[in-house]
Each structure stands twice: as structure tokens, then as C-alpha cells.
Design an enzyme around this catalytic site. Structure first.
Site, PDB file in Angstrom:
ATOM      1  N   HIS A   1      37.912 -18.239   0.001  1.00 41.38           N
ATOM      2  CA  HIS A   1      38.595 -17.598   0.685  1.00 41.38           C
ATOM      3  C   HIS A   1      38.209 -16.125   0.840  1.00 41.38           C
ATOM      4  O   HIS A   1      38.571 -15.314   1.808  1.00 41.38           O
ATOM      5  CB  HIS A   1      40.090 -17.314   0.309  1.00 41.38           C
ATOM      6  CG  HIS A   1      40.469 -16.502  -1.092  1.00 41.38           C
ATOM      7  ND1 HIS A   1      40.850 -15.409  -0.996  1.00 41.38           N
ATOM      8  CD2 HIS A   1      39.882 -16.623  -2.125  1.00 41.38           C
ATOM      9  CE1 HIS A   1      41.085 -14.954  -2.307  1.00 41.38           C
ATOM     10  NE2 HIS A   1      40.219 -15.576  -2.883  1.00 41.38           N
TER      11      HIS A   1
ATOM     12  N   CYS B   1      44.591  -8.053  -6.465  1.00 45.30           N
ATOM     13  CA  CYS B   1      45.009  -9.048  -7.405  1.00 45.30           C
ATOM     14  C   CYS B   1      45.830  -7.903  -8.545  1.00 45.30           C
ATOM     15  O   CYS B   1      46.425  -8.435  -9.387  1.00 45.30           O
ATOM     16  CB  CYS B   1      44.086  -9.695  -8.219  1.00 45.30           C
ATOM     17  SG  CYS B   1      43.350 -10.913  -7.299  1.00 45.30           S
TER      18      CYS B   1
END
Length: 387
Positions: free
Chosen positions: A212, A338
Site C-alpha cells: 500500500h 500509525c
């Protein structure tokens, strides 16, 4: 699906839109007789699915280097899984062969996919140590050598940092690790297909990548694992991937990732130059403002990924800036996506020697070859006016 107002996505280091080549590979698979077939089954559909899976594995292997064997590519469910498999699996595999190797060294600027596994290593009986970068964000071979010893099982240092874009001297670091008889893994998730490299020339024993980050599907990834590298699997229950990672393989995702690798692989060097020139221009525009500076000092004196621009805004709060830029039509990040739920200052910037106040005003602007150069110019104008 919720409607999203028009916005310029400049947060490609977090995740990227699916590329045309990946989408077409998925459509072709969906329309084929092997759609949904288990590649481990003995019947014709299973054998055909297995053949397609191995063709994808060969493409991914070729994107890593001319001498990389398909058998050295372990398909995973993403980059985080590949990182954990390398970190925990190799450390335990090495210790099973040599009980004196009970220490793991990682850099202080690693992604959380590495750092958050250190408690698991310690619980498994390993000691862990952090090697810190210099002020430019580079982990120097001498700093690693100071921490090495005959008790080190594994070293893990990323190829390029996901917040600053600074590229690490992995080849030299690998040599230091091997001098002490240790294995070395590099998290190349941010650098894969953005900068040219050959895994064989890097000299690492393992390397992680994720789909990704390059326009492939989310939850696709791989771990390059050099032949004869000891590994204790983390997932059991089927024996797939030559016993290294159990679970029925995602043929559809592997084919899409392989399509991206074939499309981008031959053009990595030229696209690095083109996208890097856009980043250089954006740095010049932003740094002309007296309150904006690059996080690594002089960005033109350090090797960087082409599509990441990392800046500090004096006296600003990055979370507020992200929201204000969002309202102005630009999506950027205050650091790693994240860690976006955290209000703590970036561990990467703190490890580089910045104070908490300096790190509090950090922004990461990231893009790839699909960026519209005019949008970067508009972004620079908007941020400068906002500051």
C-alpha cells in the site's frame, strides 16, 4: 461510503491510492476461473492458482534484485507482519542455533512496527538495545559498531525513515553486523520502488516491503529472507510459504502487488530524479519562510527519499496545522499515520536530538509520481500564509 470534499492528498507516506495496474490485475483475477481457488489444493483450479501465485512471487523477487530467488520471498499480510516475522522470527531462529546470541539491536528511529515488538523480545528472554542517529537522522556505522558484540543475534535498521525520508547507509551497517556474526534485517517499506536498490548489494539477510506504500493493495506485503537465514515462524497451522508463514495465500493481492512491481521497477531511478526535484523545489519554497526549517537540518546535504518533505514550524502545533490545512484542502501528516492518535512528540525527531517543543511543530508532506506539481506550489503558498 461517506462523501469527502475535494482535497489534495499529500500524505502518501501513510498510504497511497491503488494504481491502475493493481486494479486491472484484480479485475483479471476476479473474472478468471481461479478466482477464490485455494493455491494449495491438488485439483486443476488449485494448481492454476498456485502457478499464478508463483508468477507473482517471481515478479516481486525480480523487483528486489537480479539474483534474488522466488523461494526467498515470503508473502505476508502486510508490512507490519513482515517486520514482526523478521524481528522475532530471525532472533529466535538465531538463538536456537547459538544460545549465546541473546541480544537484538535496532535503531531508535524505527517504525512502531519494529519498536512495539521490543517488549515481546524481552519477554522471550532477549536483551534489546537502541542505536541513535546523528542530528541529520542518519545511523552511522560507528555508532552501531559501539553496540555490537558476539552476543548479538539480530540488527534491524530501516532503509529509509518514514517521517523524515532520510536514507540509511544499510550496506555499511550490514557489514558491521556481519563482522560480529549477527544477522541484519532492514525495513524497506518506505523505500521500496521509490529508490533503486538491489538486495544482494545491500547485503542484508532480510527485508520487509508493503504494497500500500506504492499503489498496491492494503494488507499485501512480503519478507525477503535470504537462503539459510534461520527463522522461527510466528504463525502456525498449514505449512504454507515453505512453512515460514501459515495461512492460505491471497493470490488476488499478490497478483496486484506483482503488477505494480513490474510497472514501477524499470522506472524507479528516473522517477526518483523527477519526484526528488519536486521535493527539492518544495523545500526551497517552504524554507524561505523564517519560521520554517527542515527537520534534518540542511535537506540538500543528506540522502533522502524523493517524495517526503519534513519540516518544523517554529512555535506551531502540528496537530492544529494538520486540521487547518485539511480545512484549506490539503491532507498532510504530523508524523507517522500509525501514531496519529498520539499527542506525544515524534520519537524519530526526539531521537535525532530535537526538543519536544521543536518536534511539536513538525509536518510531513509526502507524494509520489502521480502528484500534480501545481498542487505543491499552492500548498507552499497556503502553508506560508498560514504560518
Amino acid at each position: 461510503m461517506a462523501d469527502v470534499a475535494p482535497i489534495v492528498n499529500l500524505d502518501f507516506a501513510a498510504s497511497t491510492p491503488l494504481r491502475h495496474e493493481a486494479r486491472e490485475a484484480e479485475r483479471t483475477y476476479d473474472a478468471s476461473p481461479i478466482a477464490g481457488a485455494n493455491p494449495n489444493a491438488l485439483h486443476r483450479l488449485g494448481r492454476a492458482a498456485a502457478q499464478s501465485l508463483e508468477e507473482a512471487r517471481r515478479s516481486i523477487a525480480r523487483s528486489l534484485g537480479a539474483r534474488i530467488r522466488p523461494s526467498e520471498v515470503v508473502l505476508t499480510g502486510g508490512g507490519t507482519e513482515a517486520d514482526q516475522l523478521a524481528l522475532l522470527g530471525i532472533a529466535e531462529g538465531v538463538r536456537e542455533r547459538d544460545r549465546t546470541r541473546t541480544r537484538v539491536v535496532v535503531s531508535a528511529i524505527e517504525h512502531d512496527a519494529i519498536l512495539d515488538n521490543l517488549p515481546l523480545l524481552r519477554a522471550a528472554g532477549f536483551e534489546t538495545a537502541l542505536v541513535y542517529p546523528n542530528r541529520q537522522g542518519v545511523v552511522e556505522p560507528g555508532a552501531l559498531r559501539d553496540l555490537m558484540g558476539r552476543d548479538v543475534a539480530l540488527v534491524s535498521i530501516m532503509l529509509a525513515n518514514n517521517e523524515t525520508g532520510v536514507i540509511q547507509p544499510v550496506r555499511e551497517l550490514a557489514a558491521v553486523a556481519h563482522e560480529a556474526g549477527a544477522r541484519i534485517h532492514t525495513d524497506a517499506i518506505q523505500g521500496y520502488l521509490h529508490i533503486p536498490f538491489d538486495v544482494g548489494e545491500l547485503g542484508v539477510d532480510a527485508l520487509s516491503l508493503a504494497g500500500h506504500k506504492v499503489g498496491g493493495p492494503v494488507s499485501t506485503g512480503a519478507l525477503y529472507l535470504a537462503s539459510r537465514t534461520p527463522l522461527r515462524p510466528r504463525v502456525f497451522g498449514g505449512g504454507q510459504e515453505a512453512g515460514r508463514r501459515a495461512g492460505t495465500q491471497d493470490v488476488r493481492g499478490a497478483l496486484a502487488l506483482a503488477a505494480v512491481a513490474r510497472a514501477l521497477g524499470p522506472h524507479v531511478a528516473e522517477e526518483r530524479c523527477r519526484v526528488g526535484a519536486l521535493a527539492d523545489d518544495l523545500y526551497r519554497r517552504l524554507l524561505s519562510h523564517p519560521r520554517i526549517r527542515a527537520s534534518m537540518g540542511d535537506p540538500f546535504q543528506v540522502d533522502r527519499l524523493p517524495g517526503i518533505v519534513s519540516v518544523l514550524i517554529e512555535g506551531a502545533d502540528s496537530q492544529e496545522l494538520v486540521l487547518r490545512l485539511d480545512a484549506a484542502g490539503f491532507a498532510v501528516s504530523a508524523g507517522s499515520a500509525c501514531s496519529s492518535g498520539s499527542t506525544a512528540a515524534s520519537h524519530v525527531l526526539r531521537a535525532m536530538g530535537l526538543t519536544a517543543d521543536e518536534a511539536a511543530g513538525s509536518l510531513r508532506i509526502s507524494f509520489d509520481d502521480r502528484v500534480d506539481p501545481s498542487s505543491l506550489t499552492r500548498f507552499a503558498d497556503v502553508l506560508r500564509d498560514m504560518v
